[in-house]
Scaffold this motif. Structure first.
Motif, PDB file in Angstrom:
ATOM      1  N   ALA A  86       0.828  -1.211   0.000  1.00  0.00           N
ATOM      2  CA  ALA A  86       0.000   0.000   0.000  1.00  0.00           C
ATOM      3  C   ALA A  86       0.859   1.257   0.000  1.00  0.00           C
ATOM      4  CB  ALA A  86      -0.935  -0.005   1.213  1.00  0.00           C
ATOM      5  N   ASP A  87       1.955   1.250   0.761  1.00  0.00           N
ATOM      6  CA  ASP A  87       2.863   2.403   0.755  1.00  0.00           C
ATOM      7  C   ASP A  87       3.552   2.556  -0.595  1.00  0.00           C
ATOM      8  OD1 ASP A  87       2.201   3.016   3.343  1.00  0.00           O
ATOM      9  OD2 ASP A  87       3.870   1.887   4.222  1.00  0.00           O
ATOM     10  N   LEU A  88       3.926   1.448  -1.198  1.00  0.00           N
ATOM     11  CA  LEU A  88       4.616   1.491  -2.480  1.00  0.00           C
ATOM     12  C   LEU A  88       3.718   2.010  -3.597  1.00  0.00           C
ATOM     13  CD1 LEU A  88       7.130   0.710  -4.221  1.00  0.00           C
ATOM     14  CD2 LEU A  88       6.081  -1.545  -4.504  1.00  0.00           C
ATOM     15  N   CYS A  89       2.437   1.624  -3.563  1.00  0.00           N
ATOM     16  CA  CYS A  89       1.513   1.956  -4.648  1.00  0.00           C
ATOM     17  C   CYS A  89       0.589   3.121  -4.311  1.00  0.00           C
ATOM     18  CB  CYS A  89       0.671   0.727  -5.009  1.00  0.00           C
ATOM     19  SG  CYS A  89       1.646  -0.652  -5.633  1.00  0.00           S
ATOM     20  N   ASP A  90       0.847   3.800  -3.194  1.00  0.00           N
ATOM     21  CA  ASP A  90       0.011   4.946  -2.812  1.00  0.00           C
ATOM     22  C   ASP A  90      -1.464   4.553  -2.801  1.00  0.00           C
ATOM     23  OD1 ASP A  90      -0.709   7.489  -2.085  1.00  0.00           O
ATOM     24  OD2 ASP A  90      -0.666   8.297  -4.130  1.00  0.00           O
ATOM     25  N   ALA A  91      -1.771   3.533  -1.976  1.00  0.00           N
ATOM     26  CA  ALA A  91      -3.130   3.002  -1.875  1.00  0.00           C
ATOM     27  C   ALA A  91      -3.690   3.323  -0.494  1.00  0.00           C
ATOM     28  CB  ALA A  91      -3.138   1.493  -2.128  1.00  0.00           C
ATOM     29  N   PRO A  92      -4.318   4.489  -0.295  1.00  0.00           N
ATOM     30  CA  PRO A  92      -4.760   4.885   1.050  1.00  0.00           C
ATOM     31  C   PRO A  92      -5.841   3.994   1.634  1.00  0.00           C
ATOM     32  CG  PRO A  92      -5.589   6.410  -0.619  1.00  0.00           C
ATOM     33  CD  PRO A  92      -4.630   5.507  -1.319  1.00  0.00           C
ATOM     34  N   GLN A  93      -6.750   3.498   0.792  1.00  0.00           N
ATOM     35  CA  GLN A  93      -7.819   2.649   1.316  1.00  0.00           C
ATOM     36  C   GLN A  93      -7.248   1.354   1.888  1.00  0.00           C
ATOM     37  OE1 GLN A  93     -10.767   1.656  -1.620  1.00  0.00           O
ATOM     38  NE2 GLN A  93     -11.796   0.171  -0.311  1.00  0.00           N
ATOM     39  N   LEU A  94      -6.318   0.736   1.169  1.00  0.00           N
ATOM     40  CA  LEU A  94      -5.681  -0.489   1.670  1.00  0.00           C
ATOM     41  C   LEU A  94      -4.826  -0.186   2.890  1.00  0.00           C
ATOM     42  CD1 LEU A  94      -5.021  -3.478   1.372  1.00  0.00           C
ATOM     43  CD2 LEU A  94      -3.231  -2.849  -0.268  1.00  0.00           C
ATOM     44  N   HIS A  95      -4.143   0.935   2.892  1.00  0.00           N
ATOM     45  CA  HIS A  95      -3.310   1.311   4.040  1.00  0.00           C
ATOM     46  C   HIS A  95      -4.157   1.454   5.303  1.00  0.00           C
ATOM     47  CE1 HIS A  95      -0.939   3.934   6.668  1.00  0.00           C
ATOM     48  NE2 HIS A  95       0.121   3.450   6.054  1.00  0.00           N
ATOM     49  N   LEU A  96      -5.323   2.070   5.176  1.00  0.00           N
ATOM     50  CA  LEU A  96      -6.203   2.240   6.333  1.00  0.00           C
ATOM     51  C   LEU A  96      -6.680   0.907   6.874  1.00  0.00           C
ATOM     52  CD1 LEU A  96      -7.786   4.117   8.196  1.00  0.00           C
ATOM     53  CD2 LEU A  96      -9.584   4.217   6.463  1.00  0.00           C
TER      54      LEU A  96
END
Length: 353
Positions: free
Chosen positions: A141-151
């Motif tokens: 998620a950090d690598l792909c700038d995925a805020p929903q998955l990061h949350l």
């Protein structure tokens, strides 16, 4: 292969692009118009490649190379670009592709700028998160700038951190990337602090609401003369009290206050003193028009404090120093709660101009 664009005569337009992967001889036919409309990155690549083919004058398909994935993932990526163009993202084939290759497709969607595919992949990965996979998913998620998955990863980490600590992925992270471990721990600590702050504010708000209800009940007792209370519909109350529990408890406190001989040391009497003082601070009735006991005395006492206060000294903390400063803050909070409560109780007809 999904349905290709058609010519004006209704016939299928021939594919003009071949998608290949690194070291593979398999070619995935596609249409430049579909790829370009789905991805701005592919659009830029195709514009350059088509311009070169046009300048060279040699017929043939444009070659687009997708690196770092297998042929099956590349074929699924092309199918999804066609599906997103037609808007049939709920088909079984699309769901199977996203479910099977979600992690690789998330990387491709990020690299080629396909936001709707990123959302699909984040939902697929987030729906199957476990303590054993959450660390890898968080790094992805950090690598792909995925805020929903990061949350979703941070929520699972906060909930199941003890189980995550025992996984091989967390031990590998601790040994090989201590800065990433420190970042995760600091985020968890910040989230815990926010959660505790929210709980503390919610508890304070409940206290202010209870004090506001107590003020309404005290006014009800002293104005309406509610001395015999009972649950709704039961004797002996001729007019049932709308707030039985609060009214009954406050009446018992008033009865104790009127009979107690040691008011200066009694905790219940001190509580009653505070309620009466709070009522006086909130009361806006003229003197001798309020039936609440000691209301006028408390008002005069506060006025005397204000007259004796020294306005020149900023360290005095207003009228009466630190204790009265905290008391003034309490009065303001209860006032604000009462205003919001009165606005919430207003009917829509009252708010019409």
């Amino acid at each position: 292969m999904p349905e290709a664009p058609r010519t004006d005569g209704g016939a299928l337009a021939p594919a003009d692009v071949d998608v290949v992967t690194t070291g593979s001889r398999r070619k995935i036919p596609a249409h430049s118009s579909v790829l370009a409309s789905a991805s701005p990155v592919l659009e830029s690549i195709l514009q350059r490649r088509l311009q070169r083919v046009k300048e060279s004058g040699k017929p043939g398909r444009v070659l687009v190379r997708i690196r770092g994935v297998t042929d099956d993932v590349a074929a699924a990526f092309v199918r999804l670009l066609y599906a997103g163009r037609r808007g049939d993202g709920e088909t079984a084939v699309v769901d199977e592709d996203v479910e099977r290759y979600a992690e690789q497709l998330l990387v491709l969607a990020h690299a080629y700028g396909v936001p709707w595919l990123k959302r699909w992949c984040q939902e697929a990965i987030g729906s199957r998160l476990t303590p054993g996979t959450v660390v890898d998913a968080l790094q992805l998620a950090d690598l792909c700038d995925a805020p929903q998955l990061h949350l979703r990863c941070m929520r699972l980490l906060a909930k199941e951190f003890r189980a995550v600590e025992r996984t091989e992925a967390w031990r590998f992270l601790r040994e090989n990337d201590p800065w990433q471990e420190l970042d995760v721990l600091s985020r968890l600590q910040d989230a815990d602090l926010r959660r505790r702050r929210w709980r503390r504010k919610s508890a304070e708000q409940r206290v202010y609401m209870e004090l506001s209800d107590a003020m309404d009940t005290l006014h009800h007792i002293c104005k309406d003369g509610c001395t015999e209370v009972g649950p709704l519909g039961q004797a002996p109350a001729q007019t049932p009290c709308p707030s039985y529990a609060t009214c009954r408890g406050l009446q018992l406190l008033i009865q104790h206050f009127s009979r107690c001989k040691s008011r200066t040391t009694c905790a219940r009497c001190q509580r009653m003193w505070q309620l009466l003082r709070l009522h006086a601070a909130l009361c806006r009735l003229p003197e001798r028009h309020c039936n609440t006991p000691l209301c006028s005395q408390f008002k005069r006492k506060e006025e005397q404090k204000e007259e004796m206060a020294t306005p020149v000294s900023p360290k005095a903390g207003g009228s009466g120093g630190g204790g009265d400063g905290r008391w003034g803050l309490l009065v303001k909070k209860v006032k604000a709660v009462r205003v919001m409560s009165s606005l919430a109780k207003r009917s829509p007809a009252d708010t019409e101009c």
